[in-house]
Design a protein around this motif. Structure first.
Motif, PDB file in Angstrom:
ATOM      1  N   UNK A  94      -7.668  16.818   7.344  1.00  0.00           N
ATOM      2  CA  UNK A  94      -8.389  17.164   6.122  1.00  0.00           C
ATOM      3  C   UNK A  94      -7.558  18.191   5.368  1.00  0.00           C
ATOM      4  N   UNK A  95      -7.270  17.880   4.112  1.00  0.00           N
ATOM      5  CA  UNK A  95      -6.467  18.784   3.295  1.00  0.00           C
ATOM      6  C   UNK A  95      -7.268  19.311   2.112  1.00  0.00           C
ATOM      7  N   UNK A  96      -6.914  20.495   1.667  1.00  0.00           N
ATOM      8  CA  UNK A  96      -7.540  21.100   0.490  1.00  0.00           C
ATOM      9  C   UNK A  96      -7.204  20.246  -0.733  1.00  0.00           C
ATOM     10  N   UNK A  97      -8.217  19.924  -1.563  1.00  0.00           N
ATOM     11  CA  UNK A  97      -7.972  19.095  -2.740  1.00  0.00           C
ATOM     12  C   UNK A  97      -7.397  19.925  -3.890  1.00  0.00           C
ATOM     13  N   UNK A  98      -7.264  21.230  -3.698  1.00  0.00           N
ATOM     14  CA  UNK A  98      -6.678  22.084  -4.737  1.00  0.00           C
ATOM     15  C   UNK A  98      -5.221  22.423  -4.431  1.00  0.00           C
ATOM     16  N   UNK A  99      -4.914  22.797  -3.161  1.00  0.00           N
ATOM     17  CA  UNK A  99      -3.552  23.242  -2.849  1.00  0.00           C
ATOM     18  C   UNK A  99      -2.859  22.369  -1.799  1.00  0.00           C
ATOM     19  N   UNK A 100      -3.571  21.379  -1.270  1.00  0.00           N
ATOM     20  CA  UNK A 100      -2.996  20.408  -0.325  1.00  0.00           C
ATOM     21  C   UNK A 100      -2.743  20.977   1.071  1.00  0.00           C
ATOM     22  N   UNK A 101      -3.145  22.204   1.333  1.00  0.00           N
ATOM     23  CA  UNK A 101      -2.935  22.775   2.676  1.00  0.00           C
ATOM     24  C   UNK A 101      -3.842  22.070   3.687  1.00  0.00           C
ATOM     25  N   UNK A 102      -3.369  21.966   4.917  1.00  0.00           N
ATOM     26  CA  UNK A 102      -4.194  21.380   5.975  1.00  0.00           C
ATOM     27  C   UNK A 102      -5.318  22.356   6.324  1.00  0.00           C
ATOM     28  N   UNK A 103      -6.568  21.883   6.240  1.00  0.00           N
ATOM     29  CA  UNK A 103      -7.709  22.747   6.543  1.00  0.00           C
ATOM     30  C   UNK A 103      -8.311  22.452   7.903  1.00  0.00           C
ATOM     31  N   UNK A 104      -8.227  21.205   8.299  1.00  0.00           N
ATOM     32  CA  UNK A 104      -8.947  20.791   9.497  1.00  0.00           C
ATOM     33  C   UNK A 104      -8.224  19.622  10.136  1.00  0.00           C
ATOM     34  N   UNK A 105      -8.108  19.659  11.463  1.00  0.00           N
ATOM     35  CA  UNK A 105      -7.560  18.510  12.185  1.00  0.00           C
ATOM     36  C   UNK A 105      -8.456  18.193  13.368  1.00  0.00           C
ATOM     37  N   UNK A 106      -8.694  16.920  13.552  1.00  0.00           N
ATOM     38  CA  UNK A 106      -9.551  16.484  14.657  1.00  0.00           C
ATOM     39  C   UNK A 106      -8.811  15.383  15.412  1.00  0.00           C
ATOM     40  N   UNK A 107      -8.605  15.584  16.677  1.00  0.00           N
ATOM     41  CA  UNK A 107      -7.955  14.564  17.495  1.00  0.00           C
ATOM     42  C   UNK A 107      -8.880  14.222  18.663  1.00  0.00           C
ATOM     43  N   UNK A 108      -9.093  12.939  18.856  1.00  0.00           N
ATOM     44  CA  UNK A 108      -9.958  12.498  19.954  1.00  0.00           C
ATOM     45  C   UNK A 108      -9.161  11.585  20.869  1.00  0.00           C
ATOM     46  N   UNK A 109      -9.341  11.754  22.146  1.00  0.00           N
ATOM     47  CA  UNK A 109      -8.719  10.865  23.125  1.00  0.00           C
ATOM     48  C   UNK A 109      -9.713  10.696  24.265  1.00  0.00           C
ATOM     49  N   UNK A 110     -10.262   9.502  24.364  1.00  0.00           N
ATOM     50  CA  UNK A 110     -11.272   9.261  25.387  1.00  0.00           C
ATOM     51  C   UNK A 110     -12.462  10.175  25.159  1.00  0.00           C
ATOM     52  N   UNK A 168       0.834  -1.199   0.000  1.00  0.00           N
ATOM     53  CA  UNK A 168       0.000   0.000   0.000  1.00  0.00           C
ATOM     54  C   UNK A 168       0.870   1.251   0.000  1.00  0.00           C
ATOM     55  N   UNK A 169       0.458   2.240  -0.767  1.00  0.00           N
ATOM     56  CA  UNK A 169       1.217   3.486  -0.831  1.00  0.00           C
ATOM     57  C   UNK A 169       0.414   4.608  -0.169  1.00  0.00           C
ATOM     58  N   UNK A 170       1.096   5.706   0.096  1.00  0.00           N
ATOM     59  CA  UNK A 170       0.437   6.827   0.771  1.00  0.00           C
ATOM     60  C   UNK A 170      -0.817   7.264   0.026  1.00  0.00           C
ATOM     61  N   UNK A 171      -0.745   7.235  -1.314  1.00  0.00           N
ATOM     62  CA  UNK A 171      -1.892   7.736  -2.080  1.00  0.00           C
ATOM     63  C   UNK A 171      -3.132   6.849  -1.882  1.00  0.00           C
ATOM     64  N   UNK A 172      -2.905   5.584  -1.498  1.00  0.00           N
ATOM     65  CA  UNK A 172      -4.040   4.704  -1.243  1.00  0.00           C
ATOM     66  C   UNK A 172      -4.757   5.052   0.052  1.00  0.00           C
ATOM     67  N   UNK A 173      -4.076   5.796   0.907  1.00  0.00           N
ATOM     68  CA  UNK A 173      -4.656   6.157   2.196  1.00  0.00           C
ATOM     69  C   UNK A 173      -5.525   7.403   2.109  1.00  0.00           C
ATOM     70  N   UNK A 174      -5.472   8.057   0.949  1.00  0.00           N
ATOM     71  CA  UNK A 174      -6.241   9.297   0.803  1.00  0.00           C
ATOM     72  C   UNK A 174      -7.713   8.972   0.580  1.00  0.00           C
ATOM     73  N   UNK A 175      -8.539   9.347   1.537  1.00  0.00           N
ATOM     74  CA  UNK A 175      -9.981   9.178   1.372  1.00  0.00           C
ATOM     75  C   UNK A 175     -10.575  10.549   1.063  1.00  0.00           C
ATOM     76  N   UNK A 176     -11.893  10.680   1.217  1.00  0.00           N
ATOM     77  CA  UNK A 176     -12.499  11.991   0.999  1.00  0.00           C
ATOM     78  C   UNK A 176     -13.443  12.296   2.155  1.00  0.00           C
ATOM     79  N   UNK A 177     -14.021  13.481   2.100  1.00  0.00           N
ATOM     80  CA  UNK A 177     -14.833  13.960   3.218  1.00  0.00           C
ATOM     81  C   UNK A 177     -16.038  13.096   3.557  1.00  0.00           C
ATOM     82  N   UNK A 226      -9.597  16.131   0.643  1.00  0.00           N
ATOM     83  CA  UNK A 226      -8.773  14.948   0.903  1.00  0.00           C
ATOM     84  C   UNK A 226      -8.738  14.684   2.401  1.00  0.00           C
ATOM     85  N   UNK A 227      -8.976  13.452   2.757  1.00  0.00           N
ATOM     86  CA  UNK A 227      -9.041  13.094   4.179  1.00  0.00           C
ATOM     87  C   UNK A 227      -8.100  11.932   4.468  1.00  0.00           C
ATOM     88  N   UNK A 228      -7.328  12.099   5.531  1.00  0.00           N
ATOM     89  CA  UNK A 228      -6.439  11.033   5.990  1.00  0.00           C
ATOM     90  C   UNK A 228      -6.861  10.653   7.401  1.00  0.00           C
TER      91      UNK A 228
END
Lengths: 87, 223
Positions: A55-71, A1-10, A45-47
Motif C-alpha cells: 500500500x502506497x501513499x497516493x500523495x507521495x508514493x511512499x510505502x505505507x503498509x505491507x502485508x505478506x501471508x504464507x500459509x 498491460x502496464x504497471x499503472x494498470x496494476x494500481x488498485x485502491x484500498x 494506492x494498492x498493489x
C-alpha cells in the motif's frame, strides 16, 4: 498491460483488512509516515501483484503498509504509517 | 456475465456499493480469492454479477460451472467508503466503466426501492450494446420519470442509428452529462484503473474537489 494498470485502491483489500483487524477499514483515516497527509484507506494506492500486498501513499508514493501471508502466518509492516484509525 | 443469488448463513445485510470476497478451495487445499461487488439493493437479498475473465480462476467457476445448491465461502460485507444511502443529500452522479456498473446498480436499485427522487445521472461506458449490463432494467427505471437519467457511451461498436455517445469518457463528455461542481453532487466512479483515472481527472478539470469523488478501481478489464 502496464504497471499503472496494476494500481488498485484500498477498496481492493477491504476484506483482507477486515480479517486481520476485525473492523471495516476502507473508510478509516490513515496518515502517511513520510509526507504526513491524511487519507482514507480506500484512496491509497494498492498493489496486489507484488509478493504480498503493498500500500502506497497516493500523495507521495511512499510505502505505507505491507502485508505478506504464507500459509497460516502473516507479516504486517506498518513502519510507513504514522497513524491508522481503527473504527 | 452472470448474476448469482446467494443464500448466506448469518449475512448481516449490506449497504449499496459494498462488495464481498469469494474464496474457493480446491481438494488439494489450493485457495483462490476474488472480490465481487454486490448488485442487489439492501433488503433485497444478496446477488453478485460476475464477469468471466480470461483465465479467471474464480470467475470461470462462478460464470460457467456453479450450480444451484453449490456452497462456497464468502467474506463480507466489505466497504464503508464507496457506499451510498438514499437519505444522503444532493444530486448523485454515477460513472461506470464496463462491469464497474455493478455497485452503482446496487445504488440505483436502492434508490428505486426507497422511493427516492434524488436527481441521479448514470454515465455508463461499454464496448458495445451487447456488453451493456442491466440494459432493460436501466431503461425501465429511467422511464419512470422520477429523476433518474441514464447516458450510455459505446466505445468500440455502435448499432445502426445509435443516438447515444460513442467515445471514451473525457472532460467534454463529462461536461455535457455531469452536474456542475457547484451543485454539490455526490460522485461515485467505478471501473478499471485507466477508466477511473480518466473520469476522475476529467471531473477535477471541471472544478470538482478531488475528495468529493469516490472511486473504486478493479483490474484491467471493462471499457
Amino acid at each position: 498491460m502496464e504497471t499503472r494498470d496494476l494500481r488498485l485502491d484500498g477498496n481492493a483489500i477491504g476484506g483482507l483488512l477486515l480479517e486481520l483487524f476485525g473492523v471495516e477499514l476502507t473508510a478509516s483515516a490513515c496518515v502517511c509516515g513520510s509526507c504526513g497527509m491524511q487519507e482514507y484507506m480506500a484512496c491509497l494506492d494498492v498493489y496486489v501483484n507484488a509478493p504480498g500486498v503493498v500500500v502506497r501513499c497516493c500523495h507521495c508514493d511512499a510505502v505505507m503498509l505491507r502485508i505478506v501471508r504464507a500459509g497460516e502466518r502473516t507479516w504486517l509492516d506498518l513502519s510507513g504509517t504514522r497513524t491508522l484509525e481503527l473504527g | 456475465m452472470r448474476t448469482l443469488h446467494l443464500d448466506a448463513d448469518g449475512w448481516p445485510g449490506h449497504r449499496a456499493g459494498q462488495h464481498l470476497d469469494v474464496r474457493l478451495t480446491a481438494e488439494d487445499g489450493y485457495q483462490a480469492e476474488r472480490s465481487y461487488s454486490i448488485a442487489s439493493a439492501p433488503d433485497d437479498g444478496l446477488a453478485i454479477t460476475v464477469e468471466r475473465l480470461e483465465d479467471g480462476e474464480v470467475s470461470s467457476y462462478l460464470v460457467d460451472e456453479a450450480q444451484e445448491g453449490d456452497r462456497f465461502e464468502i467474506r463480507g460485507p466489505i466497504g464503508g467508503y464507496f457506499v451510498w444511502d438514499a437519505t444522503d443529500p444532493g444530486p448523485l452522479l454515477l460513472v461506470a466503466g464496463g462491469s464497474g456498473v455493478v455497485p452503482l446498480m446496487a445504488m440505483i436499485r436502492h434508490r428505486a426501492a426507497a422511493g427516492s427522487t434524488t436527481p441521479t445521472r448514470l454515465l455508463y461506458s461499454s464496448r458495445s450494446l451487447d456488453d451493456v449490463i442491466y440494459r432493460e432494467e436501466l431503461d425501465e427505471l429511467a422511464g419512470r420519470g422520477d429523476g433518474l437519467e441514464v447516458f450510455h457511451t459505446l466505445t468500440r461498436e455502435q448499432p445502426e442509428g445509435w443516438t447515444g455517445y460513442s467515445r471514451r469518457i473525457d472532460r467534454e463528455l463529462l461536461e455535457e452529462v455531469a452536474w456542475t461542481a457547484s451543485e454539490g453532487p455526490k460522485v461515485f466512479v467505478c471501473g478499471s484503473t485507466r477508466f477511473v483515472d480518466a473520469a476522475a481527472d476529467g471531473l477535477v478539470e471541471l472544478g470538482y474537489e478531488p475528495r468529493s469523488i469516490r472511486t473504486e478501481r478493479f483490474g484491467a478489464t471493462g471499457s
